[in-house]
Write a protein that holds these residues in place. Sequence first.
Motif, PDB file in Angstrom:
ATOM      1  N   ASN A   5       0.851  -1.175   0.000  1.00  0.00           N
ATOM      2  CA  ASN A   5       0.000   0.000   0.000  1.00  0.00           C
ATOM      3  C   ASN A   5       0.895   1.235   0.000  1.00  0.00           C
ATOM      4  O   ASN A   5       1.653   1.436   0.944  1.00  0.00           O
ATOM      5  CB  ASN A   5      -0.904  -0.032   1.237  1.00  0.00           C
ATOM      6  N   PRO A   6       0.820   2.109  -1.023  1.00  0.00           N
ATOM      7  CA  PRO A   6       1.694   3.275  -1.065  1.00  0.00           C
ATOM      8  C   PRO A   6       1.291   4.354  -0.068  1.00  0.00           C
ATOM      9  O   PRO A   6       2.054   5.284   0.178  1.00  0.00           O
ATOM     10  CB  PRO A   6       1.545   3.771  -2.503  1.00  0.00           C
ATOM     11  N   PHE A   7       0.102   4.245   0.523  1.00  0.00           N
ATOM     12  CA  PHE A   7      -0.377   5.251   1.453  1.00  0.00           C
ATOM     13  C   PHE A   7      -0.280   4.733   2.881  1.00  0.00           C
ATOM     14  O   PHE A   7      -0.609   3.579   3.143  1.00  0.00           O
ATOM     15  CB  PHE A   7      -1.827   5.623   1.139  1.00  0.00           C
ATOM     16  N   PRO A   8       0.159   5.572   3.803  1.00  0.00           N
ATOM     17  CA  PRO A   8       0.252   5.104   5.191  1.00  0.00           C
ATOM     18  C   PRO A   8      -1.137   4.807   5.746  1.00  0.00           C
ATOM     19  O   PRO A   8      -2.120   5.447   5.382  1.00  0.00           O
ATOM     20  CB  PRO A   8       0.899   6.282   5.919  1.00  0.00           C
ATOM     21  N   GLU A   9      -1.194   3.811   6.600  1.00  0.00           N
ATOM     22  CA  GLU A   9      -2.469   3.456   7.198  1.00  0.00           C
ATOM     23  C   GLU A   9      -2.816   4.442   8.299  1.00  0.00           C
ATOM     24  O   GLU A   9      -1.953   4.978   8.972  1.00  0.00           O
ATOM     25  CB  GLU A   9      -2.390   2.049   7.772  1.00  0.00           C
ATOM     26  N   VAL A  10      -4.090   4.668   8.466  1.00  0.00           N
ATOM     27  CA  VAL A  10      -4.576   5.576   9.504  1.00  0.00           C
ATOM     28  C   VAL A  10      -4.718   4.783  10.797  1.00  0.00           C
ATOM     29  O   VAL A  10      -5.275   3.691  10.809  1.00  0.00           O
ATOM     30  CB  VAL A  10      -5.929   6.184   9.091  1.00  0.00           C
ATOM     31  N   ILE A  11      -4.221   5.345  11.880  1.00  0.00           N
ATOM     32  CA  ILE A  11      -4.335   4.705  13.187  1.00  0.00           C
ATOM     33  C   ILE A  11      -5.583   5.245  13.862  1.00  0.00           C
ATOM     34  O   ILE A  11      -5.722   6.454  14.045  1.00  0.00           O
ATOM     35  CB  ILE A  11      -3.088   4.983  14.056  1.00  0.00           C
ATOM     36  N   ASN A  12      -6.490   4.357  14.220  1.00  0.00           N
ATOM     37  CA  ASN A  12      -7.714   4.737  14.917  1.00  0.00           C
ATOM     38  C   ASN A  12      -7.379   4.900  16.399  1.00  0.00           C
ATOM     39  O   ASN A  12      -6.966   3.935  17.049  1.00  0.00           O
ATOM     40  CB  ASN A  12      -8.771   3.655  14.716  1.00  0.00           C
ATOM     41  N   PRO A  13      -7.541   6.112  16.969  1.00  0.00           N
ATOM     42  CA  PRO A  13      -7.150   6.319  18.368  1.00  0.00           C
ATOM     43  C   PRO A  13      -7.967   5.514  19.369  1.00  0.00           C
ATOM     44  O   PRO A  13      -7.522   5.303  20.492  1.00  0.00           O
ATOM     45  CB  PRO A  13      -7.345   7.818  18.588  1.00  0.00           C
ATOM     46  N   THR A  14      -9.143   5.040  18.991  1.00  0.00           N
ATOM     47  CA  THR A  14      -9.970   4.280  19.935  1.00  0.00           C
ATOM     48  C   THR A  14      -9.816   2.774  19.782  1.00  0.00           C
ATOM     49  O   THR A  14     -10.395   2.017  20.558  1.00  0.00           O
ATOM     50  CB  THR A  14     -11.458   4.656  19.766  1.00  0.00           C
ATOM     51  N   ALA A  15      -9.025   2.335  18.812  1.00  0.00           N
ATOM     52  CA  ALA A  15      -8.848   0.896  18.564  1.00  0.00           C
ATOM     53  C   ALA A  15      -7.681   0.348  19.385  1.00  0.00           C
ATOM     54  O   ALA A  15      -6.840   1.095  19.888  1.00  0.00           O
ATOM     55  CB  ALA A  15      -8.596   0.647  17.083  1.00  0.00           C
ATOM     56  N   MET A  16      -7.662  -0.967  19.504  1.00  0.00           N
ATOM     57  CA  MET A  16      -6.556  -1.671  20.146  1.00  0.00           C
ATOM     58  C   MET A  16      -5.828  -2.446  19.059  1.00  0.00           C
ATOM     59  O   MET A  16      -6.463  -3.041  18.189  1.00  0.00           O
ATOM     60  CB  MET A  16      -7.077  -2.634  21.204  1.00  0.00           C
ATOM     61  N   TYR A  17      -4.498  -2.442  19.094  1.00  0.00           N
ATOM     62  CA  TYR A  17      -3.688  -3.082  18.058  1.00  0.00           C
ATOM     63  C   TYR A  17      -2.781  -4.128  18.676  1.00  0.00           C
ATOM     64  O   TYR A  17      -2.125  -3.866  19.682  1.00  0.00           O
ATOM     65  CB  TYR A  17      -2.843  -2.031  17.330  1.00  0.00           C
ATOM     66  N   ARG A  18      -2.715  -5.298  18.041  1.00  0.00           N
ATOM     67  CA  ARG A  18      -1.806  -6.354  18.472  1.00  0.00           C
ATOM     68  C   ARG A  18      -0.426  -6.095  17.869  1.00  0.00           C
ATOM     69  O   ARG A  18      -0.257  -5.259  16.972  1.00  0.00           O
ATOM     70  CB  ARG A  18      -2.358  -7.705  18.068  1.00  0.00           C
ATOM     71  N   ALA A  19       0.575  -6.803  18.349  1.00  0.00           N
ATOM     72  CA  ALA A  19       1.970  -6.568  17.966  1.00  0.00           C
ATOM     73  C   ALA A  19       2.203  -6.611  16.453  1.00  0.00           C
ATOM     74  O   ALA A  19       2.887  -5.725  15.927  1.00  0.00           O
ATOM     75  CB  ALA A  19       2.888  -7.539  18.686  1.00  0.00           C
ATOM     76  N   PRO A  20       1.680  -7.596  15.715  1.00  0.00           N
ATOM     77  CA  PRO A  20       1.930  -7.602  14.268  1.00  0.00           C
ATOM     78  C   PRO A  20       1.395  -6.355  13.563  1.00  0.00           C
ATOM     79  O   PRO A  20       2.017  -5.826  12.650  1.00  0.00           O
ATOM     80  CB  PRO A  20       1.210  -8.855  13.773  1.00  0.00           C
ATOM     81  N   GLU A  21       0.252  -5.858  14.039  1.00  0.00           N
ATOM     82  CA  GLU A  21      -0.312  -4.643  13.456  1.00  0.00           C
ATOM     83  C   GLU A  21       0.543  -3.434  13.799  1.00  0.00           C
ATOM     84  O   GLU A  21       0.770  -2.568  12.947  1.00  0.00           O
ATOM     85  CB  GLU A  21      -1.740  -4.426  13.960  1.00  0.00           C
ATOM     86  N   CYS A  22       1.033  -3.366  15.027  1.00  0.00           N
ATOM     87  CA  CYS A  22       1.904  -2.256  15.437  1.00  0.00           C
ATOM     88  C   CYS A  22       3.173  -2.234  14.597  1.00  0.00           C
ATOM     89  O   CYS A  22       3.589  -1.177  14.116  1.00  0.00           O
ATOM     90  CB  CYS A  22       2.266  -2.376  16.913  1.00  0.00           C
ATOM     91  N   ALA A  23       3.781  -3.392  14.427  1.00  0.00           N
ATOM     92  CA  ALA A  23       5.003  -3.471  13.623  1.00  0.00           C
ATOM     93  C   ALA A  23       4.741  -3.001  12.197  1.00  0.00           C
ATOM     94  O   ALA A  23       5.527  -2.232  11.636  1.00  0.00           O
ATOM     95  CB  ALA A  23       5.539  -4.901  13.626  1.00  0.00           C
ATOM     96  N   ARG A  24       3.627  -3.420  11.623  1.00  0.00           N
ATOM     97  CA  ARG A  24       3.287  -3.021  10.252  1.00  0.00           C
ATOM     98  C   ARG A  24       3.052  -1.519  10.185  1.00  0.00           C
ATOM     99  O   ARG A  24       3.498  -0.854   9.251  1.00  0.00           O
ATOM    100  CB  ARG A  24       2.049  -3.788   9.788  1.00  0.00           C
ATOM    101  N   LEU A  25       2.361  -0.945  11.173  1.00  0.00           N
ATOM    102  CA  LEU A  25       2.081   0.494  11.173  1.00  0.00           C
ATOM    103  C   LEU A  25       3.354   1.333  11.254  1.00  0.00           C
ATOM    104  O   LEU A  25       3.407   2.437  10.733  1.00  0.00           O
ATOM    105  CB  LEU A  25       1.152   0.844  12.337  1.00  0.00           C
ATOM    106  N   PHE A  26       4.373   0.791  11.926  1.00  0.00           N
ATOM    107  CA  PHE A  26       5.627   1.527  12.074  1.00  0.00           C
ATOM    108  C   PHE A  26       6.666   1.121  11.031  1.00  0.00           C
ATOM    109  O   PHE A  26       7.772   1.652  11.020  1.00  0.00           O
ATOM    110  CB  PHE A  26       6.181   1.354  13.490  1.00  0.00           C
ATOM    111  N   GLY A  27       6.320   0.167  10.191  1.00  0.00           N
ATOM    112  CA  GLY A  27       7.234  -0.243   9.124  1.00  0.00           C
ATOM    113  C   GLY A  27       8.464  -0.964   9.630  1.00  0.00           C
ATOM    114  O   GLY A  27       9.555  -0.831   9.069  1.00  0.00           O
ATOM    115  N   ILE A  28       8.292  -1.724  10.700  1.00  0.00           N
ATOM    116  CA  ILE A  28       9.405  -2.470  11.291  1.00  0.00           C
ATOM    117  C   ILE A  28       9.013  -3.938  11.399  1.00  0.00           C
ATOM    118  O   ILE A  28       7.848  -4.294  11.232  1.00  0.00           O
ATOM    119  CB  ILE A  28       9.787  -1.910  12.677  1.00  0.00           C
ATOM    120  N   GLY A  29       9.965  -4.769  11.734  1.00  0.00           N
ATOM    121  CA  GLY A  29       9.690  -6.184  11.919  1.00  0.00           C
ATOM    122  C   GLY A  29       9.056  -6.453  13.270  1.00  0.00           C
ATOM    123  O   GLY A  29       9.175  -5.655  14.210  1.00  0.00           O
TER     124      GLY A  29
END
Length: 73
Positions: A5-29
């Motif tokens: 996806n060439p566009f950064p994902e939007v982080i929903n401030p009211t959602a909860m994110y698991r580790a794989p999603e956090c890593a993907r959002l920050f572009g890290i492993g």
Amino acid sequence: MKSSNPFPEVINPTAMYRAPECARLFGIGLSTWWHWSKTGRAQRGIKLGPKTTVWEGCYLLELKQKLISESQN
């Protein structure tokens, strides 16, 4: 084949994110995300169960802003 996806994902401030999603959002492993959590670069998550840890979206937004400002200094 995975499309990137060439566009950064939007982080929903009211959602909860698991580790794989956090890593993907920050572009890290995934192992880097856990390292950040262990060493204090990111706060430890909220344990929901023995194998379930989550981070609040509002915290992830704050962390993203902090990392951006650190990179600009």
